[in-house]
Design a protein around this motif. Sequence first.
Motif, short mmCIF file in Angstrom:
data_model
loop_
_atom_site.label_atom_id
_atom_site.label_comp_id
_atom_site.label_asym_id
_atom_site.label_seq_id
_atom_site.Cartn_x
_atom_site.Cartn_y
_atom_site.Cartn_z
N THR A 193 -42.62 45.36 89.20
CA THR A 193 -41.46 44.47 89.18
C THR A 193 -41.87 43.15 89.82
OG1 THR A 193 -40.60 45.20 91.33
CG2 THR A 193 -39.81 46.36 89.36
N ARG A 244 -35.41 50.62 85.36
CA ARG A 244 -35.19 49.29 84.79
C ARG A 244 -33.70 49.03 84.56
NH1 ARG A 244 -40.00 50.60 80.63
NH2 ARG A 244 -41.70 50.43 82.15
N ARG A 245 -32.99 50.04 84.08
CA ARG A 245 -31.54 49.88 83.90
C ARG A 245 -30.84 49.72 85.25
NH1 ARG A 245 -32.37 54.03 79.78
NH2 ARG A 245 -31.58 55.63 81.20
N GLU A 298 -32.09 48.35 87.88
CA GLU A 298 -32.34 46.98 88.36
C GLU A 298 -31.25 46.03 87.86
OE1 GLU A 298 -36.09 45.90 86.81
OE2 GLU A 298 -37.19 47.38 88.00
N VAL A 299 -30.91 46.18 86.60
CA VAL A 299 -29.87 45.33 86.02
C VAL A 299 -28.54 45.60 86.70
CG1 VAL A 299 -28.60 44.75 83.91
CG2 VAL A 299 -31.06 45.23 83.80
N TRP A 300 -28.26 46.88 86.96
CA TRP A 300 -27.01 47.25 87.63
C TRP A 300 -26.93 46.61 89.02
CZ3 TRP A 300 -25.84 49.75 92.19
CH2 TRP A 300 -24.50 50.10 92.35
N TYR A 342 -28.38 43.87 90.06
CA TYR A 342 -28.16 42.43 89.90
C TYR A 342 -26.69 42.13 89.58
CZ TYR A 342 -28.24 37.76 87.91
OH TYR A 342 -27.97 36.43 87.63
N GLU A 343 -26.09 42.98 88.73
CA GLU A 343 -24.71 42.74 88.30
C GLU A 343 -23.68 43.24 89.31
OE1 GLU A 343 -24.62 44.64 84.51
OE2 GLU A 343 -25.55 42.92 83.46
N ILE A 382 -37.21 42.07 88.45
CA ILE A 382 -37.17 42.51 87.06
C ILE A 382 -38.46 43.26 86.75
CG2 ILE A 382 -35.70 40.61 86.30
CD1 ILE A 382 -38.25 39.33 85.09
N ARG A 406 -34.71 37.37 88.45
CA ARG A 406 -33.32 36.93 88.33
C ARG A 406 -32.92 36.10 89.55
NH1 ARG A 406 -33.47 42.46 86.86
NH2 ARG A 406 -33.00 42.80 84.65
#
Length: 348
Positions: free
Chosen positions: A119, A251-252, A254-256, A258-259, A291, A342
């Motif tokens: 990452t 990876r999913r 990580e997005v969670w 961030y959001e 990311i 991000r």
Amino acid sequence: MKRRPLPLALLMLIPLSLLASGCSGASPAASSGGSGSGTDGKGSVVLNVGDQKGGAEAVLRAAGELDDLDYRIKWSTFTSGPPLLEAVNAKAVDIGSVGNTPPVFAAGAESKVTVVAATHGDTSGETILVPNDSKLKRTEDLKGRSVAVAQGSSAHYQLVASMRKAGLELSDVKVTYLQPADALAAFAGGKVDAWAVWDPYTSQVLTGKLGKVLTDGRGVVNGLNFQVAAPGALADKGKSAAVGDYLKRLRRAEVWVYEHPEEWAKVWAKDTGLPYEVALAAVKRTYGTRISVAVDKEAVASEQEIADTFTELKLVPRRFDFADYVDTRFNKGLPPSTTEGRSYKEGS
């Protein structure tokens, strides 16, 4: 040097001993083994995952990524990256997450470990801190001063690289090798002029108004973290497939993160003992920016530079090719390792 009394805010930092070497190459508190944290999933394939407090298990659970596993994950918790990699080398752990420096030391010791994923994130949380009343303004001002740092850690490399960027060598400062808990006490007590460290310590010091940033890792360090696996697990068809699925779930997640920075900060704070404000600051400054990227030639070259630096400093016993400790089979579809992480909008 004037000795300052320890501020009350220092007491808030005690729970950070749980995170003493998240990016470190060494920890005196580290044991050679991990403590079990339970098992998730079902099926005949068992993936033994090494973890740290507030790490992969916590974030995957918070993001709902442990609800439909068709293989089992057996969790083991370690105090830091080095003992986790010792367990990978001993085949007690199949995969685990570490910072950019532990794999260098493991490879230097000829451990059987393989980097399989990476990452990349913001490096502003990797800092050289000075007290609020310090007269030091630039990295060059560190010449002849005392600096606390964890030996062999990512902060150690950042200190070396920052000094060289300023036209100095590590020998130009008085290095005091201390793990974070002791370094914090020395820093807050006025026993050292500066402290090279990483998040969440950076966020703790800044949030608690215990110090300020002299310089940070932007443009100096690579901002990489790694998933490191056992070669034997990668050679096993069932475990290799589980590793691939596990990486996709991370990876999913990580997005969670961030959001949902506030939600994750609450979970992380509860799991580690960090104050919520510190956890949220560290998420927005560092952890939420990460990311997934490819373990490509640029990543390998960057790690080789770290390895060569520590070899030159005689902290790694031999020169080696970092590429020999990399497996690129899980790179498919991932952006280059140099891709910017991000970022959060001001005030978000």
